[in-house]
Design a protein around this motif. Structure first.
Motif, PDB file in Angstrom:
ATOM      1  N   CYS A   1      -9.741-104.020  46.693  1.00 16.84           N
ATOM      2  CA  CYS A   1     -11.193-104.198  46.756  1.00 16.84           C
ATOM      3  C   CYS A   1     -11.737-104.184  48.179  1.00 16.84           C
ATOM      4  N   GLY A   2     -10.918-104.594  49.142  1.00 17.61           N
ATOM      5  CA  GLY A   2     -11.348-104.586  50.530  1.00 17.61           C
ATOM      6  C   GLY A   2     -12.035-105.850  51.006  1.00 17.61           C
TER       7      GLY A   2
ATOM      8  N   CYS B   1     -10.724-108.750  51.693  1.00 16.43           N
ATOM      9  CA  CYS B   1      -9.951-109.386  52.760  1.00 16.43           C
ATOM     10  C   CYS B   1     -10.233-108.711  54.104  1.00 16.43           C
TER      11      CYS B   1
ATOM     12  N   TYR C   1      -2.510-112.423  47.863  1.00 20.53           N
ATOM     13  CA  TYR C   1      -1.832-112.833  49.106  1.00 20.53           C
ATOM     14  C   TYR C   1      -0.833-113.957  48.880  1.00 20.53           C
TER      15      TYR C   1
ATOM     16  N   CYS D   1      -9.309-113.751  48.136  1.00 22.24           N
ATOM     17  CA  CYS D   1      -8.854-112.615  47.338  1.00 22.24           C
ATOM     18  C   CYS D   1      -9.066-112.900  45.848  1.00 22.24           C
TER      19      CYS D   1
ATOM     20  N   CYS E   1      -2.674-106.480  44.139  1.00 20.54           N
ATOM     21  CA  CYS E   1      -3.832-106.081  44.944  1.00 20.54           C
ATOM     22  C   CYS E   1      -4.494-104.860  44.327  1.00 20.54           C
TER      23      CYS E   1
HETATM   24  S1  SF4 Z   1      -7.906-105.669  48.983  1.00 26.49           S
HETATM   25 FE1  SF4 Z   1      -8.840-107.140  47.562  1.00 26.49          FE
HETATM   26  S2  SF4 Z   1      -7.277-107.395  46.024  1.00 26.49           S
HETATM   27 FE2  SF4 Z   1      -6.261-106.477  47.747  1.00 26.49          FE
HETATM   28  S3  SF4 Z   1      -5.497-108.192  48.880  1.00 26.49           S
HETATM   29 FE3  SF4 Z   1      -7.469-107.696  49.763  1.00 26.49          FE
HETATM   30  S4  SF4 Z   1      -8.877-109.034  48.710  1.00 26.49           S
HETATM   31 FE4  SF4 Z   1      -6.994-109.018  47.500  1.00 26.49          FE
END
Ligand code: SF4
Ligand SMILES: Cc1ncc(C[n+]2csc(CCOP(=O)(O)OP(=O)(O)O)c2C)c(N)n1
Ligand code: SF4
Ligand code: SF4
Ligand SMILES: [Mg+2]
Lengths: 392, 99, 337
Positions: B81-82, B84, B63, B58, B78
């Motif tokens: 961004c997607g 994860c 997290y 991330c 958060c």
């Molecule tokens: S969507 Fe992106 S910013 Fe949000 S927890 Fe997942 S990796 Fe992290």
């Protein structure tokens, strides 16, 4: 007690840095500064000075490394001039804004082009607004003394600003003069160990040099300006203290035979010594002339200057640089605006002399004074003129 | 007063630290980037094998490990961004549109 | 033999390092959340991983660029370790000064003698272009520091202008494709090779998709005394024009296609650290990003060939060392003298 030794003035500057027990020297060679850094390299190589000598690849990196080392908490020294100082330009402003108390000798030399290794003040005048304290030495002893003074002032917690000590290239830096070198103990008494106000320390992490958004940039500039203006007190105090310990006394502005003088000359740096002789000669001829020497250039010694010109009709400012296309030489313009609000202010005339290593002779001083008297008589307005320029 | 405690850095010059330095570490935590988000990750704990990939990959340090070995995304940071969800080896994370 | 001395030094310095374990990665965040990077920023993720591998006893010098802007906007800082920004072109010089300062102060007993990692971390512009002189100087002088190049292949902070690290064919705002342009007209500058040419003890390439490999290299770079250079592939969804969730995938594809091979060079010895047995075609990588959208078949084929040739070169470089050592042995054997 110390000893009096005949030595090259550049060597005296390096010896002062050694006596200050600097921790880091980061420098790049340029004529006529070279003898200072060569001597320091030698002292480090021989184990006479316990310091890190960082032989950087440029002046830009020299000052950048100095900021790093000062931020790490080390007493830091460098030296440069002309093209080197110009190459540092960007970083000069950052060193002061980050409040890193670096000490730098500027061995004044003309700026290119045409390339010219000889003395004038075009290098330093281009950097006058960079937020550093700037002092000017007249002779070898003063170079040594101002260097020690510089460390003491820069590292004062009321100050914490970088300092440039200016000395004229060749005509001062390469002279052999008798220099009083004090004992280590005396120096230690004058200059305590550097105790950084903040430093890069993993046990107390800070961020230096963050992004200054519009909401804070003005305040940041105000903080720096206030700090530089307020440094005058500690600068004078450190000179007073210097006088008590070493018996040599310095002031931001010195006057020489100014009593009842109708015409005053104003000079900076080593030509002041010639100017004093010129004043003596002219006084003997009955000319009512005196001399003001500016030792402190930043912060600008406004009150001291105003007090010094009191009673004079005419003030002839001798500049060692051209403010191309401007209303006068850099020093002259500043002096004019500094005196502008003063009732009964003298008429300020501008003479630019000694560019790129051209001698400023006794006769030239006489000429400037005579010219000034004439302009005053005629009531003629004059902004500036280049003394001795060939109009062929 | 510390610079970071005043909103948006609206402080007088006398309150500024020397050279504008920020003397308190990690204060960006006070800047909540969760507002930027248009979608948020939701973890299906049935599918999760607690590998920690979502945590380590991330870019926003969003997290937090939980006591039972899972990882919870902190809505304060958060940005949605997607990464994860795309990188989860068991497809345990779904991106859900924010209202 | 000097080569043997260097190897012994390296063994000694790395003897206690066992490598990071996927399940036991340091929990501590030394770059805090609340930073202002774009969503899905691969550069800030790389920076986070670098800092995890280094730990708290680190001082960071950072030049101007995305990472500086997003981590230090007054009055907040994302940094949990001492950090300094001076200008754009001088991170290596600032780090040199910090290292020299610490060294002098420790030697003179003015601060406690302990290992503090000095790290300069810059973008590709701050490294390969405007900062290359300061970097070369710092390498040559042998400071004990780590230089990290976070390579997002353009000047992102100022709005996606080309750098010398921008890849062939890529569209940026100053390498736009047009009637007489394919986009970037030059091949990516080989910064790791430039670093290797300085004979520094450690050089490596890293990618955030291979985060254990990345962290191990960072740690080694820090533990080995002397200058170290890390070149980290740092996907930038904003500048590369790809979806924000693709940063890791793009990074993985760069490795799997041979666009960005992962290797290290320890005292001149090349070693490929992530071997790819069957490389994917570069097109699979290129098509993930709209900065390559305009590329014609021709150009894609050139990129493929160049990539293949680079891999061959790398494999030769890997084999070169044993050949070289044998030759050295032979040259120094008594029979020769
Ligand atoms: S969507 Fe992106 S910013 Fe949000 S927890 Fe997942 S990796 Fe992290
Ligand atoms: C001397 C100087 N020239 C130009 C700039 C403008 N500038 C700031 S950051 C930057 C580009 C940064 O690119 P890079 O180093 O690749 O970092 P990125 O933002 O991509 O992470 C430029 C051109 C500057 N700050 N200073
Ligand atoms: S990546 Fe997926 S499986 Fe791994 S810990 Fe996160 S949610 Fe669980
Ligand atoms: S422009 Fe690119 S590198 Fe810069 S913060 Fe955004 S995603 Fe990261
Ligand atoms: Mg970049």
């Amino acid at each position: 007690m110390g000893v009096r030794v005949a030595m090259e003035v550049s060597i005296a500057a390096a010896e002062a840095a050694k006596l200050a027990d600097v921790d880091v020297i980061a420098a790049y060679p340029i004529t006529p500064q070279t003898h200072i850094v060569e001597h320091l390299a030698e002292l480090v190589a021989d184990g006479e000075l316990d310091a890190e000598y960082v032989p950087v690849e440029s002046e830009h990196s020299a000052l950048s490394a100095c900021i790093g080392s000062s931020a790490a908490g080390a007493r830091t020294f460098t030296a440069t001039c002309a093209q080197g100082l110009a190459l540092m330009h960007e970083i000069l402003f950052i060193a002061s804004a980050l409040r890193t108390p670096i000490v730098m000798m500027v061995v004044n030399r003309a700026l290119s082009a045409p390339i010219n290794i000889w003395n004038d003040h075009s290098d330093i005048m281009a950097e006058r607004d960079c937020g550093w304290i700037q002092t000017f030495a007249e002779n070898g002893q003063e170079v040594f003394d101002l260097t020690l003074h510089a460390f003491r002032v820069a590292e004062d917690h009321r100050v914490l600003l970088p300092i440039m000590v200016n000395l004229d290239g060749f005509i001062l830096s390469h002279m052999i003069e008798p220099i009083d070198i004090p004992e280590k103990e005396e120096v230690r008494r004058y200059l305590p160990e550097f105790k950084p106000a903040m430093r890069l320390d993993p046990d107390r992490p800070i961020s230096m040099g963050p992004v200054g958004i519009p909401e804070v940039y003005t305040e940041a500039k105000k903080q720096l300006d206030e700090a530089l203006v307020a440094s005058k007190g500690p600068i004078i105090q450190a000179w007073d203290e210097f006088g008590k310990i070493f018996g040599r006394h310095y002031k931001p502005v010195e006057t020489y035979r100014c009593e009842d003088a109708e015409v005053l000359l104003l000079t900076m740096g080593s030509i002041s010594e010639t100017a004093m002789t010129a004043v003596d000669i002219m006084r003997e001829k009955g000319v009512s002339v005196g001399l003001i020497r500016l030792r402190l250039w930043r912060p600008f010694p406004l009150d001291e200057l105003r007090a010094a010109v009191k009673g004079a009709d005419t003030l002839a400012v001798v500049d060692r640089a051209v403010s191309t296309g401007g209303p006068g030489g850099p020093v002259c313009s500043e002096v004019r605006s500094a005196l502008f609000g003063l009732p009964n202010r003298p008429k300020v005339l501008g003479f630019i002399a000694g560019l790129g290593g051209r001698d400023v002779t006794l006769e030239m001083f006489e000429e400037m004074v005579n010219q000034s008297i004439e302009y005053a008589k005629e009531g003629k307005e004059q902004f500036y003129e280049l003394v001795g320029v060939r109009e062929l | 007063m510390k610079a970071s405690e005043k909103t948006g850095g609206i402080i007088g010059w006398k309150d500024l630290e020397l050279g504008c330095a920020l003397i308190e570490p990690g204060t960006s935590k006070g800047f909540k980037t969760g507002d930027w988000r248009s979608q948020r990750p939701v973890t299906d704990k049935e599918k999760c094998i607690r590998c920690g990939l979502c945590w380590i990959l991330c870019p926003d340090m969003a997290y937090r490990p939980t006591e039972d070995g899972f990882f919870d995304s902190d809505g304060n940071y958060c940005k949605g961004c997607g990464i994860c969800a795309r990188e989860c080896p068991t497809d345990a994370i779904a991106m859900i549109r924010e209202e | 033999m000097i080569a043997e001395e260097l190897m012994a030094k390296e063994l000694e310095e790395l003897k206690d390092f066992r490598g990071f374990k996927p399940r036991e990665l340091p929990r501590e965040e030394l770059v805090s959340p609340g930073h202002r990077a774009c969503l899905g920023c691969g550069e800030v993720l790389a920076m986070r991983l670098v800092m995890k591998a280094l730990g708290r006893d680190t001082i960071v010098a950072m030049p101007t660029g995305c990472m500086e802007i997003i981590s230090s906007s007054f009055p907040q800082t994302a940094w949990e370790v001492p950090w300094i920004h001076v200008a754009f072109e001088n991170a290596a010089a600032v780090a040199s000064g910090i290292e020299a300062g610490l060294k002098a102060l420790m030697r003179k007993g003015k601060i406690k003698d302990r290992r503090i990692f000095v790290v300069a971390m810059a973008g590709d512009g701050g490294t390969a272009d405007i900062g290359v002189q300061a970097l070369s100087g710092a390498f040559e002088r042998g400071h004990d520091f780590v230089y990290v190049c976070l390579d997002n292949e353009a000047y992102m902070n100022t709005g996606i202008q080309r750098s010398s690290a921008t890849p062939y064919g890529a569209m940026t705002t100053t390498s736009p494709p047009g009637k007489r342009s394919i986009g970037q007209m030059t091949w990516k500058k080989d910064m790791p090779a430039i670093a290797v040419a300085h004979n520094i003890p450690y050089v490596a390439t890293c990618a955030p998709s291979h985060y254990i490999d990345l962290m191990n290299k960072v740690r080694k770079a820090a533990l080995i005394k002397g200058p170290a250079y890390l070149h980290i592939f740092s996907p930038c969804p904003t500048g590369w024009r790809c979806p924000s969730d693709m940063s890791i995938e793009v990074s993985r594809l760069a490795v799997q296609t041979g666009i960005f091979p992962l290797y290290e060079v320890v005292n001149g010895r090349y070693k490929i650290t992530v071997r790819v047995d069957r490389r994917k075609p570069v097109e699979e990588y290129l098509k993930t990003q709209r900065r390559f959208r305009h590329l014609t078949r021709d150009v894609i084929e050139r990129i493929q060939r160049r990539g293949d040739e680079n891999m061959v070169k790398l494999e030769c470089q890997e084999k070169f060392h044993s050949y070289y050592m044998n030759a050295l042995q032979y040259a120094s054997s008594p029979a020769q003298s």
